[in-house]
Design a protein around this motif. Structure first.
Motif, PDB file in Angstrom:
ATOM      1  N   THR A 101       0.828  -1.202   0.000  1.00  0.00           N
ATOM      2  CA  THR A 101       0.000   0.000   0.000  1.00  0.00           C
ATOM      3  C   THR A 101       0.867   1.258   0.000  1.00  0.00           C
ATOM      4  OG1 THR A 101      -1.660  -1.201   1.263  1.00  0.00           O
ATOM      5  CG2 THR A 101      -1.846   1.194   1.220  1.00  0.00           C
ATOM      6  N   GLU A 102       1.903   1.258   0.857  1.00  0.00           N
ATOM      7  CA  GLU A 102       2.758   2.444   0.962  1.00  0.00           C
ATOM      8  C   GLU A 102       3.525   2.686  -0.337  1.00  0.00           C
ATOM      9  OE1 GLU A 102       3.656   2.162   5.749  1.00  0.00           O
ATOM     10  OE2 GLU A 102       4.852   1.025   4.319  1.00  0.00           O
ATOM     11  N   ASN A 103       3.937   1.602  -0.995  1.00  0.00           N
ATOM     12  CA  ASN A 103       4.614   1.755  -2.280  1.00  0.00           C
ATOM     13  C   ASN A 103       3.700   2.391  -3.307  1.00  0.00           C
ATOM     14  OD1 ASN A 103       7.438   0.882  -3.041  1.00  0.00           O
ATOM     15  ND2 ASN A 103       6.887  -0.739  -1.590  1.00  0.00           N
ATOM     16  N   VAL A 104       2.467   1.907  -3.345  1.00  0.00           N
ATOM     17  CA  VAL A 104       1.516   2.440  -4.319  1.00  0.00           C
ATOM     18  C   VAL A 104       1.209   3.906  -4.028  1.00  0.00           C
ATOM     19  CG1 VAL A 104      -0.829   2.222  -5.216  1.00  0.00           C
ATOM     20  CG2 VAL A 104       0.538   0.169  -4.779  1.00  0.00           C
ATOM     21  N   ALA A 105       1.206   4.253  -2.744  1.00  0.00           N
ATOM     22  CA  ALA A 105       0.801   5.609  -2.349  1.00  0.00           C
ATOM     23  C   ALA A 105       1.880   6.655  -2.589  1.00  0.00           C
ATOM     24  CB  ALA A 105       0.398   5.611  -0.873  1.00  0.00           C
ATOM     25  N   LEU A 106       3.097   6.199  -2.908  1.00  0.00           N
ATOM     26  CA  LEU A 106       4.240   7.121  -2.982  1.00  0.00           C
ATOM     27  C   LEU A 106       4.043   8.324  -3.917  1.00  0.00           C
ATOM     28  CD1 LEU A 106       6.672   6.893  -1.221  1.00  0.00           C
ATOM     29  CD2 LEU A 106       7.925   5.872  -3.117  1.00  0.00           C
ATOM     30  N   PRO A 107       3.531   8.117  -5.160  1.00  0.00           N
ATOM     31  CA  PRO A 107       3.348   9.298  -6.027  1.00  0.00           C
ATOM     32  C   PRO A 107       2.396  10.322  -5.408  1.00  0.00           C
ATOM     33  CG  PRO A 107       3.172   7.284  -7.301  1.00  0.00           C
ATOM     34  CD  PRO A 107       3.201   6.876  -5.859  1.00  0.00           C
ATOM     35  N   LEU A 108       1.433   9.845  -4.631  1.00  0.00           N
ATOM     36  CA  LEU A 108       0.480  10.763  -3.998  1.00  0.00           C
ATOM     37  C   LEU A 108       1.147  11.547  -2.875  1.00  0.00           C
ATOM     38  CD1 LEU A 108      -2.655   8.440  -3.849  1.00  0.00           C
ATOM     39  CD2 LEU A 108      -2.179  10.285  -5.462  1.00  0.00           C
ATOM     40  N   TYR A 109       2.148  10.900  -2.213  1.00  0.00           N
ATOM     41  CA  TYR A 109       2.896  11.591  -1.170  1.00  0.00           C
ATOM     42  C   TYR A 109       3.557  12.842  -1.747  1.00  0.00           C
ATOM     43  CZ  TYR A 109       6.765  12.573   2.030  1.00  0.00           C
ATOM     44  OH  TYR A 109       7.660  13.175   2.856  1.00  0.00           O
ATOM     45  N   TYR A 110       4.113  12.687  -2.961  1.00  0.00           N
ATOM     46  CA  TYR A 110       4.789  13.834  -3.572  1.00  0.00           C
ATOM     47  C   TYR A 110       3.814  14.828  -4.179  1.00  0.00           C
ATOM     48  CZ  TYR A 110       9.143  11.589  -2.546  1.00  0.00           C
ATOM     49  OH  TYR A 110      10.190  11.038  -1.872  1.00  0.00           O
ATOM     50  N   GLN A 111       2.535  14.468  -4.198  1.00  0.00           N
ATOM     51  CA  GLN A 111       1.525  15.455  -4.595  1.00  0.00           C
ATOM     52  C   GLN A 111       0.955  16.155  -3.382  1.00  0.00           C
ATOM     53  OE1 GLN A 111      -1.428  13.551  -7.015  1.00  0.00           O
ATOM     54  NE2 GLN A 111      -0.134  13.616  -8.854  1.00  0.00           N
ATOM     55  N   GLY A 112       1.418  15.723  -2.194  1.00  0.00           N
ATOM     56  CA  GLY A 112       0.951  16.364  -0.975  1.00  0.00           C
ATOM     57  C   GLY A 112      -0.391  15.851  -0.499  1.00  0.00           C
ATOM     58  N   VAL A 113      -0.773  14.660  -0.935  1.00  0.00           N
ATOM     59  CA  VAL A 113      -2.031  14.080  -0.470  1.00  0.00           C
ATOM     60  C   VAL A 113      -1.813  13.498   0.931  1.00  0.00           C
ATOM     61  CG1 VAL A 113      -3.784  12.317  -0.917  1.00  0.00           C
ATOM     62  CG2 VAL A 113      -2.697  13.523  -2.821  1.00  0.00           C
ATOM     63  N   GLY A 114      -2.750  13.710   1.801  1.00  0.00           N
ATOM     64  CA  GLY A 114      -2.636  13.243   3.188  1.00  0.00           C
ATOM     65  C   GLY A 114      -2.547  11.724   3.283  1.00  0.00           C
ATOM     66  N   ARG A 115      -1.970  11.249   4.399  1.00  0.00           N
ATOM     67  CA  ARG A 115      -1.679   9.826   4.561  1.00  0.00           C
ATOM     68  C   ARG A 115      -2.940   8.952   4.419  1.00  0.00           C
ATOM     69  NH1 ARG A 115       2.616   6.827   6.902  1.00  0.00           N
ATOM     70  NH2 ARG A 115       3.692   8.812   6.712  1.00  0.00           N
ATOM     71  N   ARG A 118      -4.293   8.977   0.816  1.00  0.00           N
ATOM     72  CA  ARG A 118      -3.484   8.309  -0.202  1.00  0.00           C
ATOM     73  C   ARG A 118      -3.458   6.799   0.030  1.00  0.00           C
ATOM     74  NH1 ARG A 118       1.123  10.992   2.566  1.00  0.00           N
ATOM     75  NH2 ARG A 118       2.373   9.330   3.446  1.00  0.00           N
ATOM     76  N   ASN A 119      -3.489   6.378   1.284  1.00  0.00           N
ATOM     77  CA  ASN A 119      -3.546   4.936   1.541  1.00  0.00           C
ATOM     78  C   ASN A 119      -4.880   4.353   1.083  1.00  0.00           C
ATOM     79  OD1 ASN A 119      -0.998   4.835   2.491  1.00  0.00           O
ATOM     80  ND2 ASN A 119      -1.557   4.729   4.666  1.00  0.00           N
ATOM     81  N   TYR A 120      -5.936   5.127   1.259  1.00  0.00           N
ATOM     82  CA  TYR A 120      -7.250   4.683   0.807  1.00  0.00           C
ATOM     83  C   TYR A 120      -7.262   4.497  -0.713  1.00  0.00           C
ATOM     84  CZ  TYR A 120     -12.178   4.964  -0.450  1.00  0.00           C
ATOM     85  OH  TYR A 120     -13.405   4.722  -0.978  1.00  0.00           O
ATOM     86  N   ARG A 121      -6.732   5.510  -1.411  1.00  0.00           N
ATOM     87  CA  ARG A 121      -6.696   5.424  -2.872  1.00  0.00           C
ATOM     88  C   ARG A 121      -5.788   4.286  -3.333  1.00  0.00           C
ATOM     89  NH1 ARG A 121      -5.841  11.103  -5.770  1.00  0.00           N
ATOM     90  NH2 ARG A 121      -6.410  12.399  -3.996  1.00  0.00           N
ATOM     91  N   ALA A 122      -4.654   4.128  -2.633  1.00  0.00           N
ATOM     92  CA  ALA A 122      -3.708   3.072  -2.998  1.00  0.00           C
ATOM     93  C   ALA A 122      -4.379   1.706  -2.891  1.00  0.00           C
ATOM     94  CB  ALA A 122      -2.475   3.141  -2.096  1.00  0.00           C
ATOM     95  N   GLU A 123      -5.180   1.524  -1.850  1.00  0.00           N
ATOM     96  CA  GLU A 123      -5.844   0.234  -1.660  1.00  0.00           C
ATOM     97  C   GLU A 123      -6.851  -0.035  -2.769  1.00  0.00           C
ATOM     98  OE1 GLU A 123      -7.331   0.187   2.316  1.00  0.00           O
ATOM     99  OE2 GLU A 123      -5.300   0.116   3.173  1.00  0.00           O
ATOM    100  N   GLN A 124      -7.523   1.025  -3.229  1.00  0.00           N
ATOM    101  CA  GLN A 124      -8.449   0.879  -4.349  1.00  0.00           C
ATOM    102  C   GLN A 124      -7.740   0.311  -5.574  1.00  0.00           C
ATOM    103  OE1 GLN A 124     -11.791   3.296  -4.621  1.00  0.00           O
ATOM    104  NE2 GLN A 124     -11.806   2.116  -2.720  1.00  0.00           N
ATOM    105  N   TYR A 125      -6.519   0.860  -5.828  1.00  0.00           N
ATOM    106  CA  TYR A 125      -5.807   0.412  -7.016  1.00  0.00           C
ATOM    107  C   TYR A 125      -5.216  -0.971  -6.833  1.00  0.00           C
ATOM    108  CZ  TYR A 125      -6.626   4.553  -9.718  1.00  0.00           C
ATOM    109  OH  TYR A 125      -7.254   5.529 -10.439  1.00  0.00           O
ATOM    110  N   LEU A 126      -4.875  -1.331  -5.590  1.00  0.00           N
ATOM    111  CA  LEU A 126      -4.424  -2.699  -5.334  1.00  0.00           C
ATOM    112  C   LEU A 126      -5.569  -3.673  -5.595  1.00  0.00           C
ATOM    113  CD1 LEU A 126      -2.108  -2.350  -2.220  1.00  0.00           C
ATOM    114  CD2 LEU A 126      -1.474  -3.155  -4.494  1.00  0.00           C
ATOM    115  N   ASP A 127      -6.788  -3.271  -5.228  1.00  0.00           N
ATOM    116  CA  ASP A 127      -7.966  -4.079  -5.556  1.00  0.00           C
ATOM    117  C   ASP A 127      -8.055  -4.266  -7.070  1.00  0.00           C
ATOM    118  OD1 ASP A 127      -8.683  -4.278  -2.971  1.00  0.00           O
ATOM    119  OD2 ASP A 127     -10.242  -2.724  -3.032  1.00  0.00           O
TER     120      ASP A 127
END
Lengths: 233, 413
Positions: A101-115, A118-127
């Motif tokens: 999840t944290e790996n997937v969320a990384l690009p969002l971290y650099y967009q300044g999306v909150g933890r 971004r983890n929620y969105r990352a999980e959606q894409y892992l699904d």
């Protein structure tokens, strides 16, 4: 989506100059799934780096999603990459100390999306890539195919305009290769523009159009034929 | 920002050994520096302890017999100072802050209280005397005051040794009357003077006016105490005072027995020189230790960046700007050095306090080592310096890391 005209690139090694790209012209339209083919030394890695704003070019013009990509500062290049591009690499390039999840969320971290967000969105894409049950696995607990799925999810999570895949199946066996290519086609059907760089003919055959690179120039497939997008499914 | 901090803490936790090694280098540097500074301060305190309770800028003048013939007078003349001399000095010499007479009862005195007897030096002093001796603590009762002088009161202040001899442990001497030379005198205060290794506390002090009444109305004084005004050179002042007194008493200028003096500034000068030497040594060793710590930090930062080149490449491909990369790396090193340095500071100070406490409670008296302590501000400065240099040390490799193109970086490792 992508328009390249007369791109030249040469590398300086010592006092020798290596002319790698000798006037590349190519186009990719929105929603296309294109492969760039070429043997090693044909300049396809260099072309991919320029497409991915990871490297600069000497002359020519490059239009990406309506934006002129010229000589850019590092910071500006990083912003454009983060906004417009998603990368899938041959060697996956996951951060080993972060879970899926944290790996997937990384690009969002650099967009300044909150933890949380971004983890929620990352999980959606892992699904989406079929790893719903591996969300908190570390990379070393995943198989090669699963790692590449994580990498694909990471390339999608920030909704880029173009996804660049550099030999996405190069480190995988043939069964997994087909699974990953099926996933890439599935993602393409959802409306994404994807460019796959490969030297494997059967991988290239699974794309709508093949751009053939030889000795630093495009020899065929530079422009999509009318109606081609619908042809491959 | 908070998110970035979490990201950094996470990375640090993932690399425990590396973090620990960096932290230990910084910790050790600061810890040693604090110990060194503390030990130096302990030595300083120990030496100052030997100077007793006197202020550190006094000049004392006393007299003897002349050794050289002068103005037609033979040697062997006994010289005695008077209160007129003090007035003359006050009027004719500039740059004086305080002047005080000090008169001793020739053979000391016997005093008694409820059948207990004790011998002690008896001194008659004017009120200014207590301004010269301003560092002598009066732990009980009060200092004498001008009214005692003016009203010729029969009051005394006694040293702690005298108090112990005359009074029972649970008896408060203040307000009691003791018998000095068959005169009942009220004890108004108790002082403790470290001078003469405590022997100065075997004294009884009374107002000079009272003494003149009790022991004969003499204007003689045994010593003259002088303190220079602020910014006045004590050595120059001493010369002027001596010259005047020698002129008044027809003593040859080169005669050092007829009228003699001692200037506290002289041993102070020697000691100050010694301390400068010790300080230089401590800072030399301390900065050496710090430098070793800094070199350690830079080394580990270089390795860190090298080890993480690939990670940096991936992050850059995913949209990390050079600023993201540099600030993350620097914040990481700052966090580690600041934390470890602070711990080193606290542990060092704690250890010093423990040693000081141990020395105090065991009652142990180490020669030339008293109350080790450290100037916290100084130690904090050293810490900030270390963190600053640590950041700088991290800056070079961090900037280099930010320059590598993502493709190059991802090929590494």
């Amino acid at each position: 989506m992508i328009e390249m005209h007369g791109i030249h690139k040469s590398y300086q090694t010592g006092d020798q100059s290596l002319h790698v790209l000798k006037g590349v012209d190519m186009q990719v339209r929105e929603g296309e799934l294109v492969s760039i083919m070429g043997s090693s030394g044909s300049g396809k890695s260099t072309l991919l780096n320029i497409l991915g704003i990871l490297d600069s070019y000497d002359s020519g013009s490059y239009l990406l999603a309506g934006q002129q990509v010229g000589k850019l500062g590092e910071t500006e290049a990083a912003r454009l990459r983060n906004k417009l591009l998603g990368f899938v690499f041959q060697s996956f390039n996951l951060l080993p100390f972060k879970n899926a999840t944290e790996n997937v969320a990384l690009p969002l971290y650099y967009q300044g999306v909150g933890r949380k967000e971004r983890n929620y969105r990352a999980e959606q894409y892992l699904d989406l890539v079929g790893l719903a049950d591996r969300k908190s696995f570390m990379p070393n607990q995943l198989s090669g195919g699963q790692k590449q799925r994580v990498a694909i999810a990471r390339a999608l999570v920030h909704k880029p305009k173009v996804i660049l895949a550099d030999e996405p199946t190069g480190a995988l066996d043939s069964v997994t290769t087909h699974e990953i290519m099926a996933l890439i086609k599935d993602i393409h059907r959802r409306g994404n523009t994807i460019i796959v760089v490969t030297h494997e003919q059967d991988v290239a055959n699974m794309t709508q159009r093949q751009i053939l690179l030889k000795d630093g120039q495009v020899t065929s497939g530079a422009v999509s034929a009318p109606g081609a997008i619908e042809a491959v499914g | 920002m908070l998110d970035g901090l979490q990201e950094i803490l996470f990375t640090l936790r993932q690399n425990k050994l590396r973090t620990l090694l960096t932290a230990f280098g910084v910790f050790w540097g600061i810890f040693m520096l604090v110990l060194l500074l503390g030990a130096g301060r302990g030595m300083q305190n120990g030496v100052y302890e030997d100077f007793g309770s006197d202020v550190l800028d006094f000049i004392i003048v006393w007299t003897g017999t002349t050794t050289t013939a002068y103005h037609g007078m033979p040697p062997g003349r006994a010289i005695r100072l008077t209160l007129d001399d003090i007035e003359a000095v006050r009027q004719q010499v500039s740059g004086i802050r305080l002047l005080s007479a000090e008169r001793f009862v020739p053979d000391g005195g016997t005093m008694s209280y409820h059948g207990k007897n004790s011998n002690a030096q008896v001194l008659g002093v004017p009120d200014d005397y207590f301004k010269v001796k301003e560092d002598v603590p009066f732990n009980f009762g009060r200092k004498p005051n001008p009214l005692d002088q003016d009203e010729i009161r029969k009051v005394v202040v006694i040293g702690t040794t005298v108090a112990e001899r005359l009074f029972a442990k649970d008896e408060d001497p203040v307000g009691k009357y003791i018998r000095v030379k068959d005169v009942e005198m009220k004890v108004v205060g108790i002082f403790y003077d470290k001078g003469g290794r405590g022997r100065n506390s075997e004294r009884v002090l009374m107002p000079l006016t009272t003494m003149q009444k009790m022991y004969g109305d003499s204007t003689f004084t045994d010593n003259i105490w002088v303190r220079p005004a602020k910014g006045v050179d004590g050595f120059e002042l001493e010369k002027k005072v001596l010259a005047l007194l020698k002129r008044r008493h027809d003593v040859a200028p080169e005669d050092i027995r007829g009228i003699a003096s001692f200037n506290m500034a002289e041993p102070m000068q020697r000691v100050t020189g010694l301390f400068i030497g010790i300080d230089v040594f401590i800072w030399f060793v301390g900065l050496g230790t710090l430098t070793a710590g800094i070199v350690g930090i830079s080394n580990i930062m270089i390795i860190t960046v090298k080890e993480r080149t690939r990670e940096i490449g991936i992050r850059k491909a995913l949209g990390a700007t050079p600023f993201n990369i540099v600030s993350t790396l620097l914040l990481e090193s700052t966090l580690v050095t600041a934390f470890a340095g602070y711990v080193g500071l606290v542990v060092g100070v704690a250890l010093l306090e423990l040693v000081a406490f141990g020395l105090r409670s065991a009652g142990a008296k180490l020669p030339y080592f008293v109350n080790p302590s450290v100037d916290f501000k100084l130690a904090l400065t050293a810490l900030l310096l270390l963190v600053g240099v640590g950041v700088l040390a991290g800056l070079m490799p961090a900037l280099r890391a930010a320059k590598i193109t993502p493709t190059e970086a991802m090929k590494a490792g």
